[in-house]
Design an enzyme around this catalytic site. Structure first.
Site, PDB file in Angstrom:
ATOM      1  CG  HIS A  10      -0.397   0.298   2.520  1.00 22.31           C
ATOM      2  ND1 HIS A  10      -0.118  -0.682   3.447  1.00 22.31           N
ATOM      3  CD2 HIS A  10      -0.061   1.472   3.102  1.00 22.31           C
ATOM      4  CE1 HIS A  10       0.360  -0.108   4.545  1.00 22.31           C
ATOM      5  NE2 HIS A  10       0.412   1.191   4.356  1.00 22.31           N
TER       6      HIS A  10
ATOM      7  CG  ASP B 132       0.080  -4.058   2.782  1.00 24.51           C
ATOM      8  OD1 ASP B 132       0.553  -3.517   1.770  1.00 24.51           O
ATOM      9  OD2 ASP B 132      -0.276  -3.418   3.804  1.00 24.51           O
TER      10      ASP B 132
ATOM     11  CD  GLN C 165      -1.847   7.349  11.756  1.00 18.33           C
ATOM     12  OE1 GLN C 165      -1.266   7.666  12.774  1.00 18.33           O
ATOM     13  NE2 GLN C 165      -3.014   6.738  11.757  1.00 18.33           N
ATOM     14  N   GLY C 166       3.046   6.447   9.179  1.00 20.23           N
ATOM     15  CA  GLY C 166       4.432   6.681   8.825  1.00 20.23           C
ATOM     16  C   GLY C 166       5.323   5.485   9.081  1.00 20.23           C
ATOM     17  CG  ASP C 167       5.851   3.584  12.573  1.00 19.51           C
ATOM     18  OD1 ASP C 167       6.902   4.190  12.369  1.00 19.51           O
ATOM     19  OD2 ASP C 167       5.231   3.655  13.648  1.00 19.51           O
ATOM     20  CB  SER C 168       2.774   2.067   6.298  1.00 19.83           C
ATOM     21  OG  SER C 168       1.514   2.144   6.900  1.00 19.83           O
TER      22      SER C 168
END
Length: 268
Positions: free
Chosen positions: A81, A126, A212-215
């Site tokens: 993603h 993913d 958020q941002g660690d994906s």
């Protein structure tokens, strides 16, 4: 740290994207509850502490706001993603070799190709590989689990994502530990969990999580030889570090052979 989570799973592509945007707005404004089973991409580690320089040499920060792990000298393993479709891509910059993203000793390399998991549609699968334009030397790669033997115990997560839900991205790499959550328990929070493709980790009381941002960043632990091995990829969840909403990670061992085949096709 708190990881980025993707939009709600079975709502259709446009609905999922809209839900992700709405959830992000809600998290920032802080006035409305998030969707109960929203897949929101993750950006930072909540409840984490600063990592030491050289502690996790395989960690990668990607310019689109995701994390990743060095799979080999020229390949970065991240979340599907986080990237677009498979094909030539020179728009991504990878930053490596530092915990401080503003350090003068940071290594930056552009991408030249992206391989996204075949059949990825926002529900499972993913994972993706980013090929770098030139190899990185002097940094250890992170081996991936090829069996479910390490899908238990306590894991380490790390990233430059938000340190609180709706927070800003971080300059310094944060780390935290989170315990394994069985599928049977995680399914109570996420009825659309895909057992066998996804693995959960976190505390029932909340407080520590990716965000958020660690994906795309790795979830890892020590193997039988006390070396780091990657078990998961930061994928999604409901908010960040909320009680009874653990983080959901791509189960790396399920896709290990497909990842290895893709890596071979990319020359590395």
């Amino acid at each position: 740290m708190s990881a980025g989570r993707a939009p709600a799973r079975r709502a259709g592509t446009h609905a999922r994207r809209l839900l992700a945007v709405l959830t992000a707005v809600v998290a920032i404004v802080g006035v409305l509850p998030g969707a109960a089973h929203a897949r929101e991409t993750r950006e930072s580690v909540v409840g984490g502490t600063r990592a030491a320089q050289g502690e996790f040499p395989f960690m990668v920060r990607l310019s689109m706001g995701c994390g990743g792990a060095l799979y080999s000298s020229r390949l970065v393993l991240t979340a599907a993603h986080c990237v677009g479709s498979t094909g030539t891509n020179t728009s991504i910059t990878a930053t490596l070799g530092v915990v401080d993203l503003q350090s003068s000793s940071r290594i930056t390399v552009r991408s030249n190709y992206v391989y996204r998991a075949p059949g990825y549609n926002g529900n499972g699968k993913d994972w993706a590989l980013i090929r770098l334009a030139s190899p990185v030397t002097g940094l250890a790669a992170l081996p991936i689990a090829t069996t479910t033997a390490y899908n238990s115990g306590t894991f380490t997560v790390a990233g430059w994502g938000a340190a609180r839900e709706g927070g800003a991205q971080q300059r310094y790499l944060l780390k935290a530990t989170v315990p394994f959550v069985p599928d049977s328990t995680c399914d109570n929070s996420y009825p659309d969990l895909i057992p066998g493709e996804e693995i959960c980790a976190g505390y029932a009381s909340g407080g520590t999580d990716t965000c958020q941002g660690d994906s795309g960043g790795p979830m890892f632990r020590r193997d039988a030889s006390n070396a780091w091995i990657q078990v998961g990829i930061v994928s999604w969840g409901n908010g960040c570090a909320r009680p009874n909403y653990p983080g959901v990670y791509t189960e790396v061992s399920t896709f290990a052979s497909a990842i290895a085949s893709a890596a071979a096709s990319l020359g590395g």
